[in-house]
Design an enzyme around this catalytic site. Structure first.
Site, PDB file in Angstrom:
ATOM      1  N   ASN A  88       0.865  -1.313  -0.059  1.00  0.00           N
ATOM      2  CA  ASN A  88      -0.052  -0.061  -0.099  1.00  0.00           C
ATOM      3  C   ASN A  88       0.849   1.049   0.089  1.00  0.00           C
ATOM      4  O   ASN A  88       2.021   1.214  -0.197  1.00  0.00           O
ATOM      5  CB  ASN A  88      -1.158  -0.044   1.168  1.00  0.00           C
ATOM      6  CG  ASN A  88      -2.356   0.501   0.778  1.00  0.00           C
ATOM      7  OD1 ASN A  88      -2.614   1.518   0.207  1.00  0.00           O
ATOM      8  ND2 ASN A  88      -3.399  -0.070   1.034  1.00  0.00           N
TER       9      ASN A  88
ATOM     10  N   HIS B  93       3.622   0.080  -2.764  1.00  0.00           N
ATOM     11  CA  HIS B  93       3.920  -1.343  -3.007  1.00  0.00           C
ATOM     12  C   HIS B  93       5.407  -1.636  -3.087  1.00  0.00           C
ATOM     13  O   HIS B  93       5.685  -2.557  -3.874  1.00  0.00           O
ATOM     14  CB  HIS B  93       3.365  -1.878  -3.966  1.00  0.00           C
ATOM     15  CG  HIS B  93       1.663  -1.825  -3.891  1.00  0.00           C
ATOM     16  ND1 HIS B  93       1.149  -2.164  -2.750  1.00  0.00           N
ATOM     17  CD2 HIS B  93       0.661  -1.983  -4.904  1.00  0.00           C
ATOM     18  CE1 HIS B  93      -0.269  -2.135  -2.670  1.00  0.00           C
ATOM     19  NE2 HIS B  93      -0.490  -2.276  -4.070  1.00  0.00           N
TER      20      HIS B  93
ATOM     21  N   HIS C 103      -1.310  -9.874  -3.582  1.00  0.00           N
ATOM     22  CA  HIS C 103      -1.980  -8.951  -4.314  1.00  0.00           C
ATOM     23  C   HIS C 103      -2.676  -9.636  -5.672  1.00  0.00           C
ATOM     24  O   HIS C 103      -2.716  -9.261  -6.668  1.00  0.00           O
ATOM     25  CB  HIS C 103      -1.158  -7.859  -5.046  1.00  0.00           C
ATOM     26  CG  HIS C 103      -1.661  -6.607  -5.336  1.00  0.00           C
ATOM     27  ND1 HIS C 103      -2.887  -6.491  -6.198  1.00  0.00           N
ATOM     28  CD2 HIS C 103      -1.607  -5.375  -4.803  1.00  0.00           C
ATOM     29  CE1 HIS C 103      -3.254  -5.222  -6.381  1.00  0.00           C
ATOM     30  NE2 HIS C 103      -2.373  -4.385  -5.417  1.00  0.00           N
TER      31      HIS C 103
ATOM     32  N   ASP D  96     -11.358   1.266  -3.043  1.00  0.00           N
ATOM     33  CA  ASP D  96      -9.764   1.142  -2.897  1.00  0.00           C
ATOM     34  C   ASP D  96      -9.485   1.877  -1.524  1.00  0.00           C
ATOM     35  O   ASP D  96      -8.767   2.550  -1.252  1.00  0.00           O
ATOM     36  CB  ASP D  96      -9.208   1.797  -4.032  1.00  0.00           C
ATOM     37  CG  ASP D  96      -7.704   1.440  -4.122  1.00  0.00           C
ATOM     38  OD1 ASP D  96      -7.237   0.546  -3.523  1.00  0.00           O
ATOM     39  OD2 ASP D  96      -6.924   2.147  -5.064  1.00  0.00           O
TER      40      ASP D  96
ATOM     41  N   GLN E 285      -7.182  -4.298   2.596  1.00  0.00           N
ATOM     42  CA  GLN E 285      -7.822  -3.332   1.376  1.00  0.00           C
ATOM     43  C   GLN E 285      -8.501  -4.146   0.532  1.00  0.00           C
ATOM     44  O   GLN E 285      -8.187  -5.153  -0.293  1.00  0.00           O
ATOM     45  CB  GLN E 285      -6.611  -2.980   0.828  1.00  0.00           C
ATOM     46  CG  GLN E 285      -6.512  -2.056  -0.241  1.00  0.00           C
ATOM     47  CD  GLN E 285      -6.385  -0.518   0.439  1.00  0.00           C
ATOM     48  OE1 GLN E 285      -6.397  -0.336   1.572  1.00  0.00           O
ATOM     49  NE2 GLN E 285      -6.778   0.397  -0.426  1.00  0.00           N
TER      50      GLN E 285
ATOM     51  N   GLU F 218      -6.679  -7.641   0.251  1.00  0.00           N
ATOM     52  CA  GLU F 218      -5.411  -7.738   0.682  1.00  0.00           C
ATOM     53  C   GLU F 218      -5.029  -7.471   1.974  1.00  0.00           C
ATOM     54  O   GLU F 218      -5.558  -6.489   2.620  1.00  0.00           O
ATOM     55  CB  GLU F 218      -4.559  -6.455  -0.222  1.00  0.00           C
ATOM     56  CG  GLU F 218      -4.572  -6.457  -1.618  1.00  0.00           C
ATOM     57  CD  GLU F 218      -4.252  -5.181  -2.162  1.00  0.00           C
ATOM     58  OE1 GLU F 218      -3.238  -4.598  -1.709  1.00  0.00           O
ATOM     59  OE2 GLU F 218      -5.248  -4.732  -2.878  1.00  0.00           O
TER      60      GLU F 218
END
Length: 395
Positions: free
Chosen positions: A123, A149, A223, A295, A332, A360
């Site tokens: 993130n 990331h 991911h 998101d 997430q 995630e």
């Protein structure tokens, strides 16, 4: 006429004993060999092949994990990426349920982290910097003004060392990587191990470990983009999502959490009762507009320490049902808003907007700059551990 003496009779009897004993022993050895073959066949041997080559000629391995139920998961050493994951529908039809590519080149050319291991920090980190023990560390700004990331070459773009083995728990691939001190701006040499285990109960158990020689920050995640329909170029708006969370983290224009923990009640962010992704994704809501959909990070109710079921996804037409278990404090949920139809899909077509979703498990975005968020600091002598399990079934 030949005469048989007593010694001759003795040796003849002795020879006969050896022959009979030898035959019995050979029979036992043959049975033992048959039993060994039978045992090995039950283990569903892991297939190891070459998926492609890096520009410098280094080969990228692919491990195919299998279980007795018929599920298969492909993992490559580039980025620790899950490239394929088959699961049965309610009629027993196995189909691939994760977005990705059939060859290495599209992964090397750049993609939205399909199936990859993410680190050192999953993130966003605001303004590409954080302070630790009075020192400010500068990271790559690879997402507008922010760090995303792990940077320009995060763990999704490095070559991991992979070792496969069969265990009582299932088929296993252990991936290891050493991130050197200063890599992508992060302090400390970080030794990382990620273990994928496919069980006979159609569970993929992912366990993370890391140690450091200097104080640093760590937040690892996986991911994968899921599409339980098995038709990977179709939208996922007809999937039902459940999130066990009473609050979520609202974001600013750069998708950085503001620091507030906002109740989901009476908002499109309430998934405490399973609902279709498409039900409220187009609602007149400022947060949905900022993210172009979902998101955001949800604050999981299970607490930071316990391991339990925190989320699920269900596709009614195929009956595929996925549960997510973790010991992480956050989730997430990303609805594939930035997929734009430019990447080729496995099986034909392209990956258009919202053709996959991500769940995630992780610590909160921008935690190094938010003192009230759960800590992501790792010190020498400590071991970072995290566990997430995906279980696929039908209903």
């Amino acid at each position: 006429m030949m005469r048989i003496t007593k010694p001759s009779i003795f040796y003849a009897v002795l020879l006969l004993v050896f022959i009979v004993t030898g035959c019995k022993q050979s029979k036992k050895e043959s049975q033992s060999e048959m039993e060994t073959v039978k045992t090995e066949s039950k283990q569903n041997p892991i297939e190891e092949t070459i998926f492609g080559e890096m520009p410098d000629g280094t080969k990228v391995k692919k491990f195919t994990l299998k279980n007795e139920a018929g599920m298969e998961v492909d993992v490559i050493t580039y980025g620790g990426i899950i490239t394929r994951w088959t699961a049965p529908d309610k009629n027993g039809l196995y189909e691939d349920v994760v977005l990705g590519f059939e060859s290495l080149e599209p992964y090397l050319d750049g993609n939205p982290y399909f199936g990859a291991l993410i680190g050192r920090y999953g993130n966003r980190i605001a303004n590409g910097e954080f302070a630790l023990e009075g020192k400010t560390y500068t990271l790559a700004k690879n997402d507008g003004d922010n760090h995303l990331h792990g940077g320009e070459k995060g763990f999704d773009k490095v070559l991991w060392n992979g070792v496969a083995k069969n265990t009582e728990e299932g088929a296993v691939v252990e991936l290891t990587y050493t991130s050197q001190d200063g890599e992508e701006g992060y302090p400390g040499k970080l030794d990382v191990k990620v273990t994928y285990t496919l069980t006979d109960n159609n569970e993929l158990d992912i366990q993370y470990e890391a140690v450091t020689d200097k104080p640093t920050v760590v937040n690892l995640t996986q991911h994968s983009y899921f599409n339980l329909s098995g038709q990977l170029s179709k939208q996922i708006l007809d999937h039902e999502i459940y999130l066990n969370a009473d609050t979520y983290l609202p974001v600013d224009g750069g998708l950085i959490p503001t620091g507030e923990l906002r109740p989901v009640a009476s908002t499109p962010f309430d998934f405490n009762e399973a609902k279709l992704i498409g039900k409220e994704i187009a609602a007149d809501n400022e947060q949905l507009k900022l993210g172009k959909g979902y998101d955001h990070c949800w604050v999981l109710n299970k607490g930071e320490e316990g391991f339990g079921m925190v989320a699920s996804a269900y596709h009614g037409e195929t009956g595929r049902f996925m549960e997510v278990y973790t010991n992480e404090p956050g989730m997430q949920f990303y609805s594939g808003n930035f997929l734009d139809g430019t990447l080729p899909a496995k099986g034909g077509g392209t990956y258009g907007q919202r053709s996959g979703f991500c769940l995630e498990t992780q610590h909160f975005p921008n935690s190094p700059n938010q003192a009230d968020f759960p800590s992501v600091r790792l010190n020498p002598g400590e071991t970072y551990t995290s566990r997430t399990m995906f279980k696929l079934s039908t209903k």
